[in-house]
Design an enzyme around this catalytic site. Structure first.
Site, PDB file in Angstrom:
ATOM      1  N   ALA A 187      18.607  -5.442  38.601  1.00 51.76           N
ATOM      2  CA  ALA A 187      17.430  -5.028  38.165  1.00 51.76           C
ATOM      3  C   ALA A 187      16.648  -6.210  38.067  1.00 51.76           C
ATOM      4  CB  ALA A 187      17.636  -4.515  36.774  1.00 51.76           C
ATOM      5  N   SER A 188      15.921  -6.370  37.012  1.00 55.33           N
ATOM      6  CA  SER A 188      14.683  -7.632  36.981  1.00 55.33           C
ATOM      7  C   SER A 188      15.263  -8.990  37.215  1.00 55.33           C
ATOM      8  CB  SER A 188      13.909  -7.391  35.829  1.00 55.33           C
ATOM      9  OG  SER A 188      13.089  -6.306  35.822  1.00 55.33           O
ATOM     10  N   VAL A 189      16.885  -9.223  37.055  1.00 57.68           N
ATOM     11  CA  VAL A 189      17.149 -10.452  37.282  1.00 57.68           C
ATOM     12  C   VAL A 189      16.757 -11.020  38.815  1.00 57.68           C
ATOM     13  CG1 VAL A 189      19.295 -11.942  37.550  1.00 57.68           C
ATOM     14  CG2 VAL A 189      18.826 -10.415  35.589  1.00 57.68           C
TER      15      VAL A 189
END
Length: 360
Positions: A75-77
């Protein structure tokens, strides 16, 4: 993106000071398992794995147990990898951080720099809302489609560039598109060429839905239905965007393992990718228009004073997934937690791991 505050870390230190740090982590594993947590936890000091634990299921339907080497959606990692691609372009002389996005892309928003995009201080509107309202969801949209719709409907900015911090997936779509513009190469192929392959992150990639389905050790994401049973997150209406925005690049879509993330973490202590000077910029606050500081750098949230000195970290949320990487960069201590059933015990595991690093 959820914030990991120094306050909870300090409270955790005080609350558990009388217990053995290792026992706290072992107890947290046991409690998480009893509570139904599913995921992988990795704790490292100076690049050495001190603890690695897989709990729960890769597949709830088939009762296939998770392994520590299983692949999760980041995801946003993923944003820290997008930011690194921009940093690599800067070091190659292809762009500068203070260049304006309008110099590279046809966008209806002026005065927004690459630095604004990296630090979530651009004021850009949410692309997902525009696409949700107007896009034909029988098709998968990519960056050119998103840019086209931003130009076609041109929703107003939330604020002027540099005025304040507001988390923006739109900004990271633009960043990936700028990388493609200045390199004339596909962002996914270039990510492999510039990051994943040189670092030998063999289980890390930006995968299509079909490619994920063909990876045997890909941990599916799960959510509870109305009866409390875990079902594949793709069955929920709220998860549809992963399909009709399935070709987007920049804000998400990297999938990886805990061990590969540790390789990435350790590479950031070297000059293998970019210089120390550039990394220092990535881990520095953004100075806003009024002179105050925003503590988000280039793909990393920044906490100057954690229990182990300066901390940089990032979380990721996707349907069924929660991911987090915490780096105490002054002491080279690392915590990685990958969760595939969106379980509230994730943060408790981070707390316990933080304490365990105190005295191993």
């Amino acid at each position: 993106m959820k914030k990991l505050s120094t306050l909870f870390l300090l409270l955790a230190f005080g609350a558990y000071a009388s217990f053995s740090q290792q026992k706290i982590l072992e107890a947290a594993y046991l409690q998480a398992e009893q509570n139904g947590f599913s995921g992988v936890v990795l704790v490292a000091d100076d690049g050495k794995i001190l603890s690695e634990k897989a709990i729960g299921f890769r597949s709830f339907e088939e009762s296939i147990l998770l392994q520590s080497t299983d692949i999760f959606e980041m995801a946003s990692v993923s944003k820290q990898f997008t930011a690194m691609m921009v940093m690599l372009c800067q070091e190659k002389g292809l762009l500068q951080f203070d260049d304006l996005a309008e110099e590279y892309l046809d966008v209806p928003y002026k005065g927004i720099s690459i630095r604004h995009l990296l630090t979530h201080t651009s004021g850009l509107p949410d692309y997902q809302a525009i696409m949700d309202a107007y896009w034909d969801k029988s098709k998968a949209a990519g960056n050119p489609d998103i840019l086209e719709y931003l130009n076609r409907y041109a929703p107003p900015k939330s604020f002027e560039p540099g005025e304040k911090y507001e988390y923006s997936n739109t900004g990271y779509v633009l960043l990936a598109s700028i990388v493609e513009k200045v390199t004339q190469k596909d962002f996914i192929e270039l990510s492999r060429e510039w990051i994943f392959q040189p670092l030998e992150m063999r289980n890390t990639d930006i995968r299509t839905l079909e490619e994920k389905a063909n990876v045997d050790n890909f941990a599916a994401g799960y959510l509870k239905d109305e009866s409390g049973k875990y079902v594949n997150a793709n069955q929920f209406r709220s998860s549809d965007y992963t399909l009709w925005l399935g070709n987007r690049k920049g804000p998400g879509r990297v999938s990886s393992t805990a061990q590969d993330l540790l390789i990435w973490d350790q590479a950031l202590y070297t000059g293998k990718l970019v210089s120390e000077k550039t990394l220092n910029e990535a881990f520095s606050p953004m100075i806003l228009n009024d002179g105050t500081r925003s503590y988000y750098g280039f793909g990393w949230e920044i906490e100057p004073k954690s229990p182990y000195g300066k901390m940089v970290m990032h979380t990721g949320d996707n349907p069924g997934y929660q991911t987090i990487i915490v780096r105490f960069i002054e002491e080279n201590k690392t915590i990685i937690v990958l969760n595939n059933n969106y379980h509230p015990d994730q943060i408790k595991l981070v707390e316990a791991a933080t304490l365990a690093l105190r005295k191993w």
